[in-house]
Design a protein around this motif. Structure first.
Motif, short mmCIF file in Angstrom:
data_model
loop_
_atom_site.label_atom_id
_atom_site.label_comp_id
_atom_site.label_asym_id
_atom_site.label_seq_id
_atom_site.Cartn_x
_atom_site.Cartn_y
_atom_site.Cartn_z
N CYS A 106 3.38 -5.17 20.74
CA CYS A 106 4.41 -6.14 20.33
C CYS A 106 5.60 -5.48 19.63
O CYS A 106 6.60 -6.13 19.37
N LEU A 107 5.48 -4.20 19.31
CA LEU A 107 6.61 -3.48 18.72
C LEU A 107 7.57 -3.03 19.82
O LEU A 107 8.75 -2.78 19.57
N SER A 108 7.05 -2.89 21.04
CA SER A 108 7.88 -2.50 22.20
C SER A 108 8.55 -1.14 22.04
O SER A 108 9.69 -0.95 22.48
N ALA A 109 7.87 -0.22 21.41
CA ALA A 109 8.31 1.18 21.40
C ALA A 109 7.43 1.94 22.40
O ALA A 109 6.40 1.43 22.83
N PRO A 110 7.82 3.13 22.79
CA PRO A 110 6.96 3.89 23.70
C PRO A 110 5.61 4.18 23.03
O PRO A 110 5.54 4.27 21.80
N PRO A 111 4.55 4.34 23.81
CA PRO A 111 3.26 4.71 23.23
C PRO A 111 3.30 6.12 22.66
O PRO A 111 4.12 6.93 23.08
N GLY A 112 2.43 6.39 21.70
CA GLY A 112 2.30 7.75 21.20
C GLY A 112 2.13 7.87 19.70
O GLY A 112 1.78 8.94 19.22
N LEU A 113 2.39 6.79 18.95
CA LEU A 113 2.24 6.86 17.50
C LEU A 113 1.34 5.72 17.02
O LEU A 113 1.20 4.71 17.71
N SER A 114 0.80 5.90 15.82
CA SER A 114 -0.09 4.89 15.27
C SER A 114 0.20 4.66 13.79
O SER A 114 -0.23 5.44 12.94
N PRO A 115 0.94 3.58 13.46
CA PRO A 115 1.12 3.23 12.05
C PRO A 115 -0.23 2.85 11.41
O PRO A 115 -1.03 2.17 12.06
N VAL A 116 -0.46 3.33 10.20
CA VAL A 116 -1.71 3.05 9.48
C VAL A 116 -1.40 2.72 8.03
O VAL A 116 -0.32 3.04 7.52
N SER A 117 -2.35 2.06 7.37
CA SER A 117 -2.17 1.75 5.96
C SER A 117 -3.54 1.66 5.28
O SER A 117 -4.51 1.19 5.88
N PHE A 118 -3.60 2.11 4.02
CA PHE A 118 -4.87 2.16 3.28
C PHE A 118 -4.65 1.56 1.89
O PHE A 118 -3.70 1.91 1.20
N ASN A 175 0.83 -1.22 0.00
CA ASN A 175 0.00 0.00 0.00
C ASN A 175 0.85 1.26 0.00
O ASN A 175 1.66 1.48 0.90
N HIS A 176 0.62 2.10 -1.00
CA HIS A 176 1.35 3.36 -1.09
C HIS A 176 1.00 4.27 0.10
O HIS A 176 1.88 4.89 0.71
N LEU A 177 -0.28 4.33 0.44
CA LEU A 177 -0.71 5.22 1.54
C LEU A 177 -0.52 4.51 2.89
O LEU A 177 -1.46 4.01 3.50
N THR A 178 0.73 4.46 3.29
CA THR A 178 1.13 3.82 4.54
C THR A 178 1.98 4.85 5.27
O THR A 178 2.91 5.40 4.69
N PHE A 179 1.63 5.18 6.49
CA PHE A 179 2.41 6.17 7.23
C PHE A 179 2.12 6.03 8.71
O PHE A 179 1.56 5.03 9.16
N VAL A 180 2.50 7.04 9.48
CA VAL A 180 2.37 6.97 10.92
C VAL A 180 1.62 8.20 11.43
O VAL A 180 2.06 9.33 11.19
N VAL A 181 0.49 7.98 12.08
CA VAL A 181 -0.26 9.08 12.68
C VAL A 181 0.51 9.56 13.92
O VAL A 181 0.97 8.74 14.72
N SER A 182 0.64 10.88 14.08
CA SER A 182 1.42 11.46 15.18
C SER A 182 0.63 11.51 16.48
O SER A 182 0.59 12.55 17.16
N ALA A 183 0.05 10.39 16.86
CA ALA A 183 -0.76 10.31 18.08
C ALA A 183 -1.03 8.82 18.34
O ALA A 183 -0.80 7.99 17.46
N PRO A 184 -1.50 8.48 19.55
CA PRO A 184 -1.66 7.06 19.90
C PRO A 184 -2.70 6.31 19.05
O PRO A 184 -3.44 6.92 18.28
N GLY A 185 -2.77 5.00 19.26
CA GLY A 185 -3.65 4.11 18.50
C GLY A 185 -5.09 4.58 18.37
O GLY A 185 -5.70 4.41 17.30
N SER A 186 -5.63 5.17 19.42
CA SER A 186 -7.02 5.65 19.34
C SER A 186 -7.18 6.70 18.25
O SER A 186 -8.23 6.79 17.61
N ALA A 187 -6.15 7.49 18.06
CA ALA A 187 -6.19 8.49 16.99
C ALA A 187 -6.03 7.82 15.63
O ALA A 187 -6.55 8.30 14.62
N GLY A 188 -5.33 6.69 15.60
CA GLY A 188 -5.25 5.90 14.37
C GLY A 188 -6.62 5.35 14.00
O GLY A 188 -7.04 5.39 12.83
#
Lengths: 373, 373
Positions: free
Chosen positions: A198-210, A59-72
């Protein structure tokens, strides 16, 4: 008046965050560079590619939302739904309920499939819902329901949704990088996750893909997306395109940490990582059952990395849980909603998924004199 | 395939992020604890109190949005506006324009006061707008317009807005902790800021505060807030109240960093910090003018910490700016919108506000042979 930060050294075995790798923590403390610096643009490109690799998607439209999973979650829904649309939302825990709440705030007509917490949605359930709503714009499910520990099979449902002309939206917050998740192969149109499981990074971002199908739906919107911050037509020019357009200031340090956590996942290999979660789960399961714990979810639908269990009879769960935290520095999660006070949610995710973690927890329980097995 | 993170040691003198203090970077690398851990709840309480102290407010509804400043802007607008409301939005740069865009997405009728970029809004402008829209729900202004370097006086306007029964909303992203900002004394009803400017923490969070008048407006809403993630009726139970209710997973590491940056601000003292920004600004201004730079903004409305300047005639701004970055590791910002390619935005914010920063920049410019003064 305010003292130096001085936190306890916790062992994180709840529903997230999980323990972060020292390399990830170290990456966080890298001095900042500007969010439009050519070096940062390269980092964003690398992160995007690694997110594609871990979602197993082109998916070309794959990126990271600058906020936690709920914002994703909200990013997927506000972009794909507009007033007048119909959506089928599957609810078998907290996060399905949250999706329905957001979808209603988008002005969509929401058809809910409500299942008992701890169970999953069957293809039959989807068929019945499609009888009542034959042309949904979107059908949303939670792949790994963090509130119950249930794993939702998706492949068969994906075909049903697409045959009805709908988009398949999936919450993969707790499954991402911990168990099999195939965005392209399962034909998922919109997916979001979090960094702290399972990524074990600090909370705060949300990877997304469309998917391209989802992008077409975005392009065919009749109304503006109700959120400016989450509007993909704006954000996508920051995360891609020939010339990066300023949208908002990216959380530079969190992106550093995400990049390092993704490197660690790819070094281990996705399949090895899935296997590790399964193997440690089996050890944990055997030991928990020998202590009298009982699983909430039927075996075939159980998440390996989030173990929802009833305590043996006669235990005060809050007391034992606070002893684990205060005397052993071990965090496990309590229940949510109807399961508050009744179950524990024991996470073995990413860096917290080791035999040592299992042994620390089991040995601590054996030590605690108020624990009755 | 993906190498270890290896960024250049930049000197950050653009519009943000600014250089972070080593103590802040160190705090970021502290191992994680759970977002509902009693120790984290204490940290949230301390951060809330320090945000109140730095905003100079007793507002109970003061907390930190788990996303960058733009999400703080959206938090204020989606909570205070609903369809049918009228809002007066003052636009004299990028961020006023963004507020108007978001307010329209909230379904409000927006009355724009449009002023030339680089100038400010006068009490007369507000009076004229109130003639056309005598009962606005909200009037929004940008205290420190990051796109132009203009400082907006607020006190007189505050009285006009309140006499009309409206709420005063202020963008303080670039002014917070760098120049005088008095939330209670100036009677500001809704304010948001960012962490990556004069606070010198990494970008990613947005401290916000709401007056009792604003809280009453929230309670009197007829419709649900269109954003779940930013809905204050939900978020406030996570950041306050007797029992913390889970809302979303807070960005633990970023909150650690924010806490440390706030401690550093309070150790220095707000007034000392404002004075430092003024003093370093005067040195920078004298040296820039001696090199032939010319300020965009009239002296009395100039931000001390964000210096918007035209280059001396005959310079290729993009070339000089890239030489600064590539040969000296110094980042300055380019212009936005109509000023793209025409001005520089030179930030001296927080840890980047030192005489050494000024001297590094000026000496580098004197070195660069393509620079014509």
């Amino acid at each position: 008046m305010y003292k130096e930060l001085n936190t306890s050294t916790r062992i994180l075995m709840g529903p997230g965050p999980s323990d972060a790798h020292p390399r990830v923590l170290k990456a966080m403390s890298t001095p900042l560079i500007g969010h439009l610096d050519p070096e940062f643009v390269t980092i964003m490109d690398e992160v995007k590619t690694m997110v594609q690799e871990t979602f197993i998607t082109k998916n070309h439209l794959t990126f990271v939302v600058s906020a936690p999973g709920s914002a994703g979650m909200e990013t997927c829904l506000v972009n794909l739904l507009e007033p007048g649309d119909e959506a089928i939302i599957c609810i078998n825990g907290v996060f399905g309920g949250r999706m329905a709440d957001i979808a209603e705030r988008c002005g969509a007509t929401v058809h809910k499939i409500e299942k008992e917490w701890g169970t999953v949605v069957s293809p039959e359930d989807i068929k019945k819902a499609l009888d009542k709503c034959p042309k949904p714009k979107l059908v949303a499910l939670v792949h790994a329901e963090t509130s119950t520990g249930a794993l939702q099979p998706l492949k068969e449902i994906s075909d049903l949704v697409h045959n009805a002309g709908g988009l398949l939206m999936v919450d993969a917050v707790t499954s991402y990088c911990g168990m099999e998740l195939q965005v392209d192969d399962w034909d998922i149109d919109a997916i979001y996750t979090g960094t702290q499981k399972c990524l074990s990074a600090p909370p705060g971002l949300s990877p997304v893909s469309f998917s391209d199908r989802a992008v077409k739906a975005l392009e065919n919107r009749k109304t503006k997306v109700q959120s400016w911050f989450l509007d993909l037509s704006l954000v996508k020019n920051y995360w891609g395109g020939a010339k990066r357009a300023y949208h908002h200031t990216a959380p530079v340090s969190s992106v550093y940490a995400l990049r390092e956590s993704l490197r660690i996942v790819l070094e281990e290999g996705l399949e090895n990582r899935w296997k590790r979660h399964q193997e440690v789960h089996h050890v944990l399961k055997t030991k928990l059952e020998s202590l009298g714990f009982r699983y909430l979810v039927e075996e075939q639908y159980r998440l390996p990395n989030l173990n929802s269990v009833f305590l043996p009879e006669g235990n005060d769960e809050a007391l034992i849980r606070s002893k684990l935290l205060n005397d052993y520095n071990i965090e496990v999660g309590g229940g949510l909603g109807a399961f508050a006070g009744k179950i524990w949610r024991i996470g073995i995710m990413g860096e917290s998924c080791t035999l040592n973690h299992v042994n620390m927890l089991i040995s601590a329980l054996e030590d605690i004199k108020e624990f009755k097995n």
